[in-house]
Design a protein around this motif. Structure first.
Motif, PDB file in Angstrom:
ATOM      1  N   TYR A  58       0.700  -1.512   0.295  1.00 21.15           N
ATOM      2  CA  TYR A  58       0.380   0.647   0.228  1.00 21.15           C
ATOM      3  C   TYR A  58       0.878   0.900   0.142  1.00 21.15           C
ATOM      4  N   LYS A  59       0.520   2.192  -1.387  1.00 27.78           N
ATOM      5  CA  LYS A  59       1.992   3.378  -0.974  1.00 27.78           C
ATOM      6  C   LYS A  59       1.291   4.484  -0.653  1.00 27.78           C
ATOM      7  N   ARG A 110       1.418   8.045  -1.834  1.00 29.33           N
ATOM      8  CA  ARG A 110       1.574   8.733  -3.735  1.00 29.33           C
ATOM      9  C   ARG A 110       1.042  10.111  -3.521  1.00 29.33           C
ATOM     10  N   PRO A 148      -2.545  11.190  -7.168  1.00 30.12           N
ATOM     11  CA  PRO A 148      -2.677   9.902  -7.103  1.00 30.12           C
ATOM     12  C   PRO A 148      -3.121   9.730  -8.549  1.00 30.12           C
ATOM     13  N   GLN A 207      -0.556   3.125  -6.580  1.00 32.60           N
ATOM     14  CA  GLN A 207      -0.636   2.989  -5.382  1.00 32.60           C
ATOM     15  C   GLN A 207      -0.502   1.544  -5.163  1.00 32.60           C
TER      16      GLN A 207
END
Ligand code: PEP
Ligand code: MN
Length: 337
Positions: A130-131, A133, A136, A140
């Motif tokens: 789960y990144k 960032r 958007p 991700q």
């Protein structure tokens, strides 16, 4: 205040102190030591009268705690915390090197990089599923699929894995797969996430907020410990300053201060501090020289194709050099201490 019990004080004597603390409406947090237990008093608004405890059977002393952080503080626990994870010890006397990509992109990518990390002598594999960032519209992370790939890496290479949790909704899932749960810089003061981390059975790596003071960072760690999870390590990853020659400024001067103030292990992430790979090896050497207990470094076999943070990711041969240099530097530091 910290109530220090006599060596081998029996459980009845410890319980009696706990009852007195709770009767006052405070929280009692027993802290096991080598052969003696101490009991931290939390949630007291004003000073606590030591006379309540001195003279009780089994009580050795009552020490006022002057810092706003309690469980995190060396005042409460003078000896260093060591964290055991999958046969790896993290903390004073050990140098733990964590390496891997910024993000898990595919099974093939993760397994390829993990082989390099293992061969170089890395101890723990890192990789985001789960990144968080900035945009958007960028990658991700693979989410649950990425966590499953991390489980394969652990199995194939016997490497514990560290990965970031971004929110309470996915906490159960992340802690099921991770050996160490990372809380990122953007979530350092996400207090509901910190409270959830306090209930976790997994060690937590708490990154420093990108503009957090030492006190704010340690208070965030206090949230996790106050929830009952004492396996916390801190990670400095650079703070935001006016400079343009690096993505952030690695605050190495925080390391000796953290070690003075807290018993928790301190890890350095030179990759997110630097933002470019040619600074990562020198910063890593310096981090070990200044007393950090570990490094967390981004590595990619094809950084030009990486879906995130390619510019700061080391090539595998650079990571091998970093590991060798860090080991040499650690030997020097140990010989001097
Ligand atoms: C990471 O380690 O993947 C990361 C996103 O780091 P930070 O939270 O320090 O930006
Ligand atoms: Mn990254």
């Amino acid at each position: 205040m910290l109530i220090v019990m006599n060596r081998n004080a029996p459980p009845e004597q410890i319980q009696r102190v706990v009852r007195i603390i709770e009767a006052k409406g405070f929280t009692a947090r027993p802290i096991p030591g080598g052969d003696r237990v101490s009991i931290g008093i939390l949630n007291n608004e004003g000073p606590v009268d030591p006379a309540l405890f001195l003279g009780l059977p089994g009580v050795k002393e009552a020490i006022p705690v002057t810092r706003p952080y309690k469980l995190v503080s060396r005042e409460i626990k003078p000896e260093d915390t060591l964290i055991q994870v999958g046969g790896v010890t993290i903390g004073n006397g050990h140098l733990t090197v964590m390496g891997g990509p910024c993000a898990i992109e595919s099974e093939e990518q993760a397994l390829t990089i993990a082989a390099h990390v293992k061969n170089a002598g890395g101890h723990i594999f890192r990789g985001g599923a789960y990144k968080p960032r900035t945009s958007p519209y960028t990658f991700q992370g693979l989410g649950l699929e990425g966590l499953k790939i991390l489980a394969k890496v652990r199995e194939r290479y016997d490497l514990p894995v560290v990965t970031e949790v971004m929110d309470n909704e996915t906490f159960d899932q992340v802690e099921e797969y991770a050996d160490i749960v990372q809380i990122g810089t953007r979530n350092m003061q996400n207090f509901s996430l910190l409270k959830r981390a306090g209930l976790s059975k997994r060690p937590i790596m708490l990154k420093r907020g990108m503009s957090a003071t030492l006190e704010e960072w340690l208070m965030a760690a206090e949230y996790i410990m106050a929830g009952g999870n004492h396996q916390v390590m801190l990670c400095e990853r650079g703070v935001r300053t006016f400079v343009r020659h690096s993505r952030n400024t690695l605050d190495l001067s925080v390391v000796p201060v953290v070690i003075k103030e807290s018993h928790l292990p301190i890890i350095i992430d030179p990759s997110h501090a630097a933002g470019v790979r040619d600074q990562v090896i020198p910063l890593s050497r310096a981090a070990v020289a200044v007393g950090a207990h570990g490094l967390m470094v981004e590595v990619h076999h094809e950084p030009q194709n990486a879906l995130s943070d390619g510019a700061q990711s080391l090539y595998p041969d650079q990571f091998a050099r970093l590991c060798a240099d860090a080991r040499k530097m650690h030997a020097v530091v140990r010989a001097e201490s």
